[in-house]
Design a protein around this motif. Structure first.
Motif, short mmCIF file in Angstrom:
data_model
loop_
_atom_site.label_atom_id
_atom_site.label_comp_id
_atom_site.label_asym_id
_atom_site.label_seq_id
_atom_site.Cartn_x
_atom_site.Cartn_y
_atom_site.Cartn_z
N LEU A 126 3.93 11.50 -3.52
CA LEU A 126 4.34 11.88 -2.16
C LEU A 126 5.31 13.06 -2.20
CD1 LEU A 126 3.36 10.18 0.29
CD2 LEU A 126 5.67 9.26 0.43
N SER A 127 5.09 14.07 -1.36
CA SER A 127 6.01 15.21 -1.32
C SER A 127 7.20 14.85 -0.44
CB SER A 127 5.30 16.44 -0.75
OG SER A 127 5.06 16.23 0.63
N CYS B 239 4.18 3.02 -4.74
CA CYS B 239 3.37 3.72 -3.74
C CYS B 239 3.70 5.21 -3.74
CB CYS B 239 3.64 3.05 -2.40
SG CYS B 239 2.88 3.82 -1.02
N VAL B 240 4.99 5.54 -3.72
CA VAL B 240 5.41 6.95 -3.71
C VAL B 240 4.94 7.65 -4.98
CG1 VAL B 240 7.42 8.49 -3.74
CG2 VAL B 240 7.35 6.55 -2.16
N ALA B 241 5.12 6.97 -6.11
CA ALA B 241 4.74 7.58 -7.39
C ALA B 241 3.22 7.76 -7.48
CB ALA B 241 5.25 6.71 -8.54
N GLU B 242 2.48 6.73 -7.09
CA GLU B 242 1.02 6.80 -7.17
C GLU B 242 0.46 7.92 -6.28
OE1 GLU B 242 -1.01 3.01 -6.38
OE2 GLU B 242 -2.44 4.20 -5.23
N ILE C 131 9.50 12.65 4.66
CA ILE C 131 10.25 12.90 5.90
C ILE C 131 9.36 12.62 7.12
CG2 ILE C 131 11.27 14.74 7.36
CD1 ILE C 131 13.18 13.69 5.26
N SER C 132 8.08 12.94 7.03
CA SER C 132 7.24 12.65 8.20
C SER C 132 7.09 11.14 8.38
CB SER C 132 5.89 13.39 8.15
OG SER C 132 5.09 12.85 7.15
#
Ligand code: BEZ
Ligand code: FE
Length: 286
Positions: free
Chosen positions: A45-46, A39-42, A51-52
Motif C-alpha cells: 500500500l502506498s 494486509c498493508v505489506a501484501e 491516506i485515502s
C-alpha cells in the motif's frame, strides 16, 4: 537498496502492548494489528492509498448522526455483521434464526395491545401478522416481548422521511397466556440502502446493487430463552438472492397470503384487499 524488516517492525509494535492489563483487549489488538500489517505489506500500500482509506473512515464518521449510523451500514455491507451474528448465535434445531439489526432500530417504541394496527400514516398494503411464540417442543410462551419495526410500502423507514419526528410502523407487543401475538402493519417493500455516503460510494465502486429485499424486523425476548433479533422476508420479492447486506436466510422467507376485501381473521371489515402472515416464532431454550 536496504529492505525494511516488516516482521521485526510488527514484533516491535506488538511488544508495545505488553503492559496491557485487559487480556481480551490485548488479544484483539494483537490480531487486528497483525492482520492490518499483513494486509498493508501484501498490497504494498502506498502512503497516498493509506491516506485515502483514512479519509474514507473520516467521512464515514462525519456523516453519522443520532438517526444515521454509517459504520453499521459499512459493517453490514462487508458481511461482518452477519459473520459476528452467525458465530455467536445460539440456535436449536428448527428454531428462529438471527439476522442483521441494521441501522434503523429506534429505541422506545410504545407497547400496544395485541391486534393493534401500527400502519397509520404508513404507505403500503395492510397485513395481519399473527401466530404464537413457542418453545422447541411447540409449547406456547406467555408474556414474550416482541419489538417490531419495518419500512413502508415505498421502501422508507420513518427515520428517513423528511420532517417525520414521530415513530411509524413500530411497536412492542406481549404474547397472551396461549403464546399468541397479532398486529396489523403493512407489507414492506424492497429498498436501497442510503447511497449518498461513503458506504454507498464503496458499493457503487464495487458494482454491487444497493438493495435489500422487503422485510419486517422482530426482536423477541422471554425469560429462559435466548433473545432473537431477526427479520421476516417477503417471499417472491426481488433481491432475496442478492441482499446487499447478506441478511437473508431461507428459513426467514415467509409467504404473504393475499385476501380479497371483506371480513378479516380478527373480525374487522376491510374495504380493500389485504395480506396475512401466519407465522410461529420458535425460540431456543437457554
Ligand atoms: C435494514 O434492515 O433496515 C438494514 C440492514 C442493514 C443495512 C441497511 C438496512
Ligand atoms: Fe430493515
Amino acid at each position: 537498496m536496504v529492505k525494511f524488516d516488516t516482521a521485526a517492525h510488527l514484533q516491535e509494535v506488538l511488544h508495545s502492548f505488553d503492559k496491557c492489563e485487559d487480556p481480551r483487549f490485548k488479544e484483539i489488538m494483537t490480531s487486528v494489528v497483525t492482520h492490518l500489517h499483513a494486509c498493508v505489506a501484501e498490497l504494498k500500500l502506498s502512503p497516498e492509498e493509506w491516506i485515502s482509506a483514512i479519509k474514507f473512515l473520516t467521512a464515514t464518521g462525519a456523516i453519522c448522526t443520532d438517526k444515521r449510523q454509517e459504520f453499521i451500514l459499512l459493517s453490514d455491507l462487508l458481511g461482518v455483521s452477519t459473520l459476528t451474528i452467525g458465530i455467536n448465535q445460539h440456535r436449536g434445531e428448527d428454531c428462529l434464526e438471527d439476522t442483521v439489526e441494521g441501522p434503523y432500530y429506534w429505541e422506545g417504541a410504545p407497547e400496544l395491545p395485541l391486534g393493534s394496527d401500527i400502519s397509520n400514516g404508513v404507505t403500503g398494503e395492510k397485513t395481519y401478522y399473527h401466530g404464537k411464540v413457542i418453545d422447541p417442543e411447540g409449547n406456547p410462551i406467555a408474556n414474550a416481548l416482541l419489538d417490531v419495526w419495518s419500512g413502508d410500502g415505498d421502501g422508507n423507514y420513518d427515520m428517513q422521511l423528511p420532517d417525520q419526528v414521530e415513530m411509524l410502523a413500530r411497536a412492542k407487543f406481549r404474547t397472551d397466556e396461549q403464546g399468541n401475538y397479532s398486529f396489523w402493519s403493512i407489507r414492506p417493500s424492497y429498498y436501497p440502502i442510503p447511497q449518498d455516503g461513503p458506504a454507498g460510494l464503496m458499493q457503487s465502486k464495487l458494482h454491487r446493487h444497493p438493495n435489500r429485499p422487503g422485510h419486517i424486523h422482530f426482536k423477541i425476548s422471554a425469560p429462559d430463552f435466548y433473545p432473537v433479533n431477526t427479520q421476516l422476508f417477503v417471499a417472491n420479492g426481488p433481491y432475496l438472492d442478492s441482499d446487499c447486506v447478506f441478511g437473508v436466510k431461507p428459513s426467514l422467507i415467509i409467504d404473504y397470503i393475499e385476501h380479497p376485501a371483506g371480513i378479516t381473521p380478527d373480525g374487522k371489515h376491510l374495504a380493500a384487499p389485504y395480506y396475512s402472515v401466519p407465522f410461529d416464532l420458535r425460540l431456543t431454550a437457554v
